[in-house]
Design a protein around this motif. Sequence first.
Motif, PDB file in Angstrom:
ATOM      1  N   ASN A 168      -2.111   3.595  -8.743  1.00  0.00           N
ATOM      2  CA  ASN A 168      -2.763   3.107  -7.525  1.00  0.00           C
ATOM      3  C   ASN A 168      -4.263   3.172  -7.716  1.00  0.00           C
ATOM      4  N   ASP A 188       0.851  -1.185   0.000  1.00  0.00           N
ATOM      5  CA  ASP A 188       0.000   0.000   0.000  1.00  0.00           C
ATOM      6  C   ASP A 188       0.885   1.232   0.000  1.00  0.00           C
ATOM      7  N   ASN A 218      -1.637   3.254   6.264  1.00  0.00           N
ATOM      8  CA  ASN A 218      -2.412   2.017   6.256  1.00  0.00           C
ATOM      9  C   ASN A 218      -1.575   0.798   6.597  1.00  0.00           C
ATOM     10  N   GLN A 225      -2.738  -3.125   6.633  1.00  0.00           N
ATOM     11  CA  GLN A 225      -2.245  -3.921   5.518  1.00  0.00           C
ATOM     12  C   GLN A 225      -1.573  -5.204   6.023  1.00  0.00           C
ATOM     13  N   GLU A 280       5.540   0.619   3.149  1.00  0.00           N
ATOM     14  CA  GLU A 280       5.264  -0.466   4.085  1.00  0.00           C
ATOM     15  C   GLU A 280       6.369  -0.707   5.094  1.00  0.00           C
TER      16      GLU A 280
END
Lengths: 323, 310, 338
Positions: free
Chosen positions: C260, B258, B263, B267, C220
């Motif tokens: 995205n 993501d 998030n 995730q 991430e």
Amino acid sequence: MNHMWKFSVRRMLIIIPQLLLLSLLVFLMAQAMPGDALTGQINPDLDPQEMQEQREELGLNDPWHIKYADWITSAVRGDLGQSFQFKMPASELIWNRMVNSFWLGVATLIITYLLAIPLGITSGRFNDSLLDSSITGYTYIGFATPIFIFALVMLWIFGYQLGWFPTSGSVAPGSDPGTFEYIVSKINHLLLPAISLGLITTVNTVQYLRSEIIDTKQKDFIITARAKGASESRVYNRHIFRNSLLPIAAFFGFEITGLIGGTVFVERIFGYPGMGDLFIQSVLLRDYTVVTSVVLLFGLASILGALISDIILSLVDPRIRIK
Amino acid sequence: MAFLEVEDLKVHFPVKGGIFGRTVDHIRAVDGVSFSLEKGKTYGLVGESGSGKTTTGRAIIGLNRATAGKITYNGHDITNLKKADLDVRKEIQMIFQDPYSSLNPKKRVLDIIAEPLRNYEKLSKQEEKKRVLELLELVGLSSESITKYPHQFSGGQRQRIGVARAIALKPKLIIADEPVSALDVSVQAQVLNFMEDIQEALGLTYIFIGHDLGVIRHMCDDIGIMYKGRYVEEGTVDDIFDNPQHIYTKRLVAAIPDINPENRREQIYYRQEVQKEYEQSYDDYFGDDGLAYGLKPISETHLVALPEKG
Amino acid sequence: MNEKLLEIKNLKTSFRIEDQYYAAVDDVSLTVNENEVLAIVGESGCGKSALAFSLMRLHNRAKIEGDILFKGDDVTNYSAGQVNKLRGNEMSMIFQDPLTALNPLMKIGDQIGEVLLLHKGKFSNLNRKQKAISLLDKVGIARPEHVYEQFPHELSGGMRQRVVIAIAIANDPEVLIADEPTTALDATIQSQILDLLNELKENMNAGIILITHDLGVVAEMADRVAVMYAGQIVEVADVHALFGMPQHPYTRSLLSSVPNAESVDSKLHVIQGIVPSLKNLTREGCRFRSRIPWIDESVHEKSPELHEISPNHFVRCTCYKNFYFPDEKKEDKRHGIS
Ligand SMILES: Nc1ncnc2c1ncn2[C@@H]1O[C@H](COP(=O)(O)OP(=O)(O)O)[C@@H](O)[C@H]1O
Ligand SMILES: Nc1ncnc2c1ncn2[C@@H]1O[C@H](COP(=O)(O)OP(=O)(O)O)[C@@H](O)[C@H]1O
Ligand code: SF4
Ligand SMILES: [Mg+2]
Ligand SMILES: [Mg+2]
């Protein structure tokens, strides 16, 4: 291990068609020679008329496939026909020569690798240095020098001028087989031809090893090895050399084929009684049975060389071993 | 009548083995794939590497022989097409994954782009050059490019050369096999935008093969998800991304990183949930042989490979 | 505040091309702290690998200037022996391509064993084997005893990358450099490898430098992000700040070129041109200028420097205030900070 077996068996099966092809080619060659090259019972210098009569007499006019089969079966039994010139079985004539050539080959190979491995490694590791340039320079000279000229020069310098080595034969006359003197004399006789041949044949392997090392040096896994904290010497010994020597093993078979070509000249020049010398001698004497047999044996040696190479390679390379 | 219809396509490759190298087994690279696509749309073919995407694409343009099944293009049966039907074949072209190795480094751009023209159309040197220049302009490369060699271009430019070659014969269907996988994001954006532009300008239909679901979502209208040579799910972009049903699809969707770091926790949590579900319910989704079941419709557009309910 | 593990000060790495040196890493200063993931992003050719290789001193023909302090010690002055003690031990590296990173002729077990042998010489052979097997287990390889005896070509790409990671973490490094560790892998495998790295980070307390061109991976994984362009750092910030309020035109351009969920119906942003090669790079003034030609010449700084625009958020040059995308109106060009 099971796979290894399969590979070896499959590889050995390949030599069957190779052998068949070789024997057929040699057979055809023999057929094209005057007289009867397969049995050696007819004087090749007779005029055609007489030759024909003799052939009838000896029953040599069978259809070709029968003659081929006869020839093969006797060859397998070790009977290679008669030498017309020496009036003795070709196999007897060849046997001693073959032993001599075998030792010359082994000595040459040892010298080839003794030279090639340190030179190739140095040249590859320090590529583009002065040392590398000198080694590469040597290989270029080696490529450009015809073996028979080089052998003559060696013979002249070390045999005749300096007198360090005997100038012909394979052993001093009169020494008894089995004694220590006999062995020393044997080695002494094959050293100069082996060195002469080795100095020239090694340049191929030096070049090959050099480029393998330069290639391997740039592989990613070498960076991994360095990143592990391995010292330069460990990186070279454990990773680069090991991985570069592998293709050299595969090259071994070609080396044998190359050697055969080299021995023909070298043996002749050094008067060393081996197969190569015998080959030229028989050609000159029109001793066709012997010529045929020698060609057959040379061919066999090449096929076996390639086989040995592949099997060595499969032993050392896990990618082949396991597939 | 669909524009392209693939029915129960199978492509099996023989596996040689044993001492005599006989065929001892088959790789079922594509094992019963059916889908159809509409003119002007982009159809996405997704799956991990080795799932049979490329082989499917190659079978459609005739580079791999179909072992079984039927491929219908615009009403013509083009399964294992013979040379005689070249006219149909030139309407379907392929763009390859790697812009670095798919162009012959020894050829000039002119020869690379003109190659399909030379195969199919007899043009004079002049006409040929004119066509190539038009194509270069279309893909946004300068006219000097014509005498250059592939290594003189960047990755994105090379991919454009590949595209120019593919559109040289005015195809109607283009199979793009991971056209941007080897490219940086910025260059990827360039190629994707450009593909959308020529799609509009030339009325092209795409089969877009990829494994980056972000890119697939951006480009495609409908999507088929492949696993080990079979379909596990098919649907519109919304079906697949907002309502994935098959556990394999869920894993793929969960694996997309993501782009919003806020998030991150959700995730990771979502991914762990999916992983748990995958471990617990693997047997519900795959047969004893580890392969997917046949597709069952769950809505008008959405099909999922689920077992027959007992 | 976590301890500073690595301090890079004014690092400059130059390669020799046709008798002249060109800097691929140009005056880079960064710190890496304990228990932190610092991501370095940029297009390929921006100098990310050159930077990583400099830190590990893996370049063999590069000129390196500046300081690299590992826990206060300048490693640029280390002898070869000292460097070897550091590598694979306190500082280790994971590479991009798992298919070529392992020696094809060595058993997996021996390749892991080697890094243990080099730094934990006192281990017995048996201990070493047990440790190698437990490492394989730790990186999530099933049947580690079996894999120990295998050769690289018998493993999939994802498995091989796990082995590379096992080698890297074998001696509990304090700094782990991962150079595009998932670029060559499928998406599902990528997420597994990233999860593995996250898990390792929790247990290791190490500082991780994660190099990637994938902004999704950055979002991430990273705690802090450094954006690199043409050998220079153009923006450094906390990950939330970087994605929430990207400032430098290069950062903004990169972000808007990623497809995205929101981009489906719009065009992606294309960064014009390409990363210049070392020889073609204009080093005076701003390096990114040629790729945003619609920005008026007058706004560019002569020699843009990194400025701290808010705590721990650094941006090179001040003219980010003047940047806008060509399809934006010049007037409403900036959201957020004025
Ligand atoms: N020419 C071929 N011969 C044998 N096997 C093949 C051949 N082409 C592909 N395969 C195998 O078929 C499977 C599917 O490959 P491919 O279609 O390339 O997958 P993808 O494009 O999804 O990565 C793989 O297992 C691959 O090894
Ligand atoms: N050993 C080298 N010699 C000369 N140039 C190099 C060398 N390594 C990298 N470069 C150049 O330095 C620049 C940065 O490369 P690199 O660090 O690999 O980029 P990245 O990892 O960001 O993709 C590129 O222009 C590349 O061509
Ligand atoms: S505005 Fe600043 S950062 Fe942007 S190009 Fe100009 S000098 Fe560079
Ligand atoms: Mg593929
Ligand atoms: Mg890199």
